[in-house]
Each structure stands twice: as C-alpha cells, then as structure tokens.
Design a protein around this motif. Structure first.
Motif, PDB file in Angstrom:
ATOM      1  N   TRP A 172       0.888  -1.145  -0.108  1.00  0.00           N
ATOM      2  CA  TRP A 172      -0.161   0.074  -0.007  1.00  0.00           C
ATOM      3  C   TRP A 172       0.662   1.151  -0.032  1.00  0.00           C
ATOM      4  N   ASP A 215      -3.503   8.032   1.967  1.00  0.00           N
ATOM      5  CA  ASP A 215      -5.031   7.394   2.432  1.00  0.00           C
ATOM      6  C   ASP A 215      -5.185   5.911   2.529  1.00  0.00           C
ATOM      7  N   THR A 216      -6.018   5.579   3.606  1.00  0.00           N
ATOM      8  CA  THR A 216      -5.897   4.284   3.843  1.00  0.00           C
ATOM      9  C   THR A 216      -6.778   3.622   3.092  1.00  0.00           C
ATOM     10  N   ASP A 234      -9.989   1.859   1.816  1.00  0.00           N
ATOM     11  CA  ASP A 234     -11.397   1.592   1.882  1.00  0.00           C
ATOM     12  C   ASP A 234     -11.831   0.392   1.000  1.00  0.00           C
ATOM     13  N   THR A 273      -7.748  -3.018   7.037  1.00  0.00           N
ATOM     14  CA  THR A 273      -7.686  -2.015   6.145  1.00  0.00           C
ATOM     15  C   THR A 273      -5.956  -2.018   6.215  1.00  0.00           C
ATOM     16  N   LYS A 299      -2.797   0.822   5.528  1.00  0.00           N
ATOM     17  CA  LYS A 299      -2.261   2.185   5.579  1.00  0.00           C
ATOM     18  C   LYS A 299      -0.975   2.383   4.937  1.00  0.00           C
ATOM     19  N   ASP A 352       2.082  -0.293   4.200  1.00  0.00           N
ATOM     20  CA  ASP A 352       1.604  -1.833   4.814  1.00  0.00           C
ATOM     21  C   ASP A 352       1.764  -2.872   3.590  1.00  0.00           C
TER      22      ASP A 352
END
Length: 446
Positions: free
Chosen positions: A352, A356-357, A359, A396, A398, A401
């Motif tokens: 990732w 922005d995490t 969604d 989720t 971040k 990750d």
C-alpha cells in the motif's frame, strides 16, 4: 497510420538463439534507510569507474547545496537532481544513471530511503536484477549481550526485494570508517542480516564492508580492511549472472493498439501492435486470444524494418492473424499450449503506497499490462509484520503496509502468477478520483 509502426528495439535481433543467454546489462537499485549513503555510493561508483564527465564534476564541485567538509566533492549530488533533494539532503525521486566497465553495462536506480517515499523504491525495484541494501554501521544498535537490532527500513526494503523476486541481494555495510574498520562490528551486523534473510527466504545474499565516502571496497580494494578477502563492489556487480528468462517463458503479448488501413486500400488490413512481454512468436504459431478464448494463427510479424520470421521478448511488433477476431486494447495474445488464466477474482500480495488508507467499500482501477478494469479489495486476508515476518488479521491498510488481499474485478484479466511471469503477474491500483497510484500488487495463484 502505417500498420507496421511499432516501437522496435534495435538491440534485439530476430531469430536469435532460443537457448537461455546471459545478459551483459545489469539493472540494480540501492535501498536502505535515510542517510545511509545510497547517493554517495552511486556517485563513488561513477567517479571511480570514470563514469562521469568533466563538466558534471565541475558542476557538483560548485554546487550551492554542498554537504561535505573542505574541498571534498559531494558525490551524492550526481543523483540528487531535484532542488528539494539538494536542500534537504534526502533522496525523493528515483534517479537513473547509466555507466559501463569493460566487462558490463549498468543501469542504476537510486531510490529514496525515507519511509514516506517507499512507493518510489517499489517503482525502482520492479525491473531490477539486483539490489544493494545499504546498512549504516553508525545506526545499527549493537547490544552488550551480543544482540543486533537492524533498522525497520532495512527490513522493509529487504521484504519488498523478496516479494518482487529480485534475484541478487548485496548487503553493503557502509561507513566502516566510522567504526575504525572493526571486523567484529561487521561480522555481527552481517550475522544479524543473514538470520533475517533466512527467515525471509532470501537466498543469494552477498555481504561486503565498505566506505562510500572515501571509496573503500567500492571500485578499489581497501588497505584498511585486510581481513576482508572478497571482491570489491564493482567486481561483484560485474560477476552476477543475469539470464534472459523471459525468452523461455510462454508467449505473452498484451495488445496496445489495433491498427487499420485508412479505408482507401483494396486489401483489408488489421494488425495488433504491442510489446512481447514474454516468450517467442513465429509465423504459423497457433495462439489464444484472452480473456475471450478465441484462437488464430500468426500470419505475419511486422516492424519498421519489415517482416520477420520470428520475434521474442523485448521486441515491439505488429502481429497479423489469419482470421478476423474481436480483439481490442487490453486483450492478451498468448501461447495456445500454455495460456494464462482468465481471472475475475485474484489473490495478491499488496504494497500500500498511499497516505489515504484502504477503503474496502471503494472502487479502484486495476492496471494490468495494457488493460484497466474496475476492482474492489473484497478482503484483507493477512497483514505482514515487517520485523517478525509473521502475518496477522487486518481490516484495512495504511501507508507502507504489505498484506495478502483478495480482489474482485469487474472484467476478467489474462494473468499469470508473479512467480511464473513477473510482467503478467504484476499490477497497480489507481484511485478513481485522484488518479494517484495507491498500491502495487503481485498475483499469487495457489
């Protein structure tokens, strides 16, 4: 439009030996934490191997943002090209440099060490044959009890190198001058890294002690470390074997463009333009068209230089088939004997890259070769702990990750596992609103 117009690689000869050949060009990256000396190391490689011009040397000698003492040349400025990089003393963007020795040609990617720019490191690593993991001896915590604590960024970049299947890993223990070239310090750090590498699954690891600032063991041997009996960094880079595996893989030809005559020709013409990402193709070969599943025979192979009897991975060509099929950009022409899988649901390892995490309710664009489809991350299966290499449940993701995830696609893609064919096993996720790349993924087929 000329139907034969496709980018042609002049260095790739048609009908070359089908046997596995060693490549003279080596692509490698530098990776590590902030201020480990990555840019200085590349500058030293270029400087000591006579890979820079006199005007470049003069320019960095007069540079406003000089980070060295006295008249010493700041070699890191050879790669820190952005003004923000020079002002802050950190690498932000990926800088590519080219140089050659009598034995080999090199493409170097200087990648950022700051955690915020891990996405740029992933970009540089995606095409690399080797990675130099820099370890700054002054930052490694050496306990009195014999313990050694490696930096998290060292572990993160090593993990990414493993996920991306970079073949060769060079562990450059840098700034040995700061510990008076102590062999014990080097031995302890290398031991800790090798233990982590074994846990991670890295196989081809080459440790080397050096000082990029003064040039010890970069291009010339260091008289200050007589205890080290191995090759210098440049000798090691020259000796690494890199084979053209893509030539031995089954044909993978993502269609970039469908070329047609302008309507004034007597003979109808339809050619499929693109770059051969894996394998070989010859006139008369039977191929499959995916994800539709049709089949056809290759009638001709065109380039700017004319018609070819065969072509292989790395060449950009226009393929003509013996029958008209419904084929468009994003479709895959592939080996009929070993076709890729047509997938609407995939499992992948995902890095990732967005602040922005993730969604899971949102739709993202999945870009795979020349095809772009709508996708959703249906489930985060497990999150990887960089330090322990253990996987844990998560909901989720971040920034930075790394996780195993499941995705559902609006349309099927023709894909392979990343282990089998890197090009057709890789993808990126794009935010449909901001158009920013938010993740890089590697498809896993169990």
């Amino acid at each position: 439009m000329n139907a034969a117009v496709a980018e042609h690689n002049p260095n790739t000869a048609a009908g070359a030996d089908a046997n596995q050949n060693e490549r003279g060009l080596l692509r490698f990256i530098t990776a590590g934490s902030v201020d480990d000396g990555k840019s200085t190391l590349i500058g030293r490689l270029l400087f000591d191997s006579k890979g820079i011009f006199a005007d470049q040397l003069d320019a960095i000698s007069r540079a406003k943002h000089k980070r060295t003492v006295g008249d010493t040349v700041d070699l890191s400025l050879l790669t820190d090209g952005l003004e923000a990089e020079r002002e802050q003393g950190i690498t932000i963007d990926v800088a590519y440099r080219y140089f050659a020795t009598p034995k080999r040609k090199f493409i170097i990617a200087d990648t950022p060490g700051h955690e915020q720019y891990t996405r740029n490191m992933v970009t540089g690593a995606s095409t690399a044959d080797a990675v130099i993991i820099l370890v700054d001896v002054s930052k490694v915590k050496l306990g009195d009890d014999g313990s050694v604590e490696l930096l998290t960024q060292t572990k993160r970049h090593s993990t990414i190198a493993h996920l991306l299947q970079i073949e060769h890993v060079i562990v450059a223990v840098n700034k040995m001058d700061l510990v008076n070239y102590d062999e014990t310090v080097y031995t302890r750090i290398v031991g800790a890294y090798q233990e982590f590498a074994q846990q991670l699954g890295l196989k081809d690891v080459h440790p080397i002690p050096l000082s990029a600032l003064v040039g010890d063991n970069v291009v010339t041997e260091s008289a200050r470390m007589p205890w080290y009996k191995g090759p210098t960094l440049i000798e090691l880079l020259e000796s690494l074997s890199v084979y053209e595996d893509a030539h031995e893989e089954p044909l993978r030809f993502p269609v970039q463009l469908v070329a047609r005559h302008n309507g004034h020709e007597a003979n109808d013409f339809r050619g499929y333009m693109g770059r051969i990402e894996a394998g070989k193709v010859r006139k008369g070969d039977r191929i499959s068209v995916l994800p539709g599943g049709q089949s056809a025979t290759v009638k001709d192979i065109l380039t700017l230089d004319g018609s070819l009897e065969s072509a292989r991975a790395g060449q950009s060509v226009t393929l003509l088939l013996d029958e008209y099929l419904d084929i468009s950009r994003g479709d895959m022409l592939a080996s009929a004997e070993q076709p890729p899988a047509a997938l609407k649901a995939i499992t992948a390892d995902l890095c990732w890259l967005s602040e922005d995490t993730l969604d899971p309710r949102r739709k993202y664009w999945l870009k795979h070769t020349t095809k772009q489809v709508a996708a959703r991350v249906s489930r985060v299966d497990t999150l990887l702990d960089i330090n322990t290499q253990q996987r844990h449940p998560a909901e989720t993701l971040k920034l930075n990750d790394i996780a195993r995830v499941s995705l559902n696609l609006q349309q099927a893609i023709a894909a392979d596992s990343y282990e089998a064919i890197r090009t057709t096993g890789a993808f990126i996720l794009i935010d449909e609103v901001t158009h920013q790349t938010v993740a890089a993924g590697m498809i896993r087929l169990d």
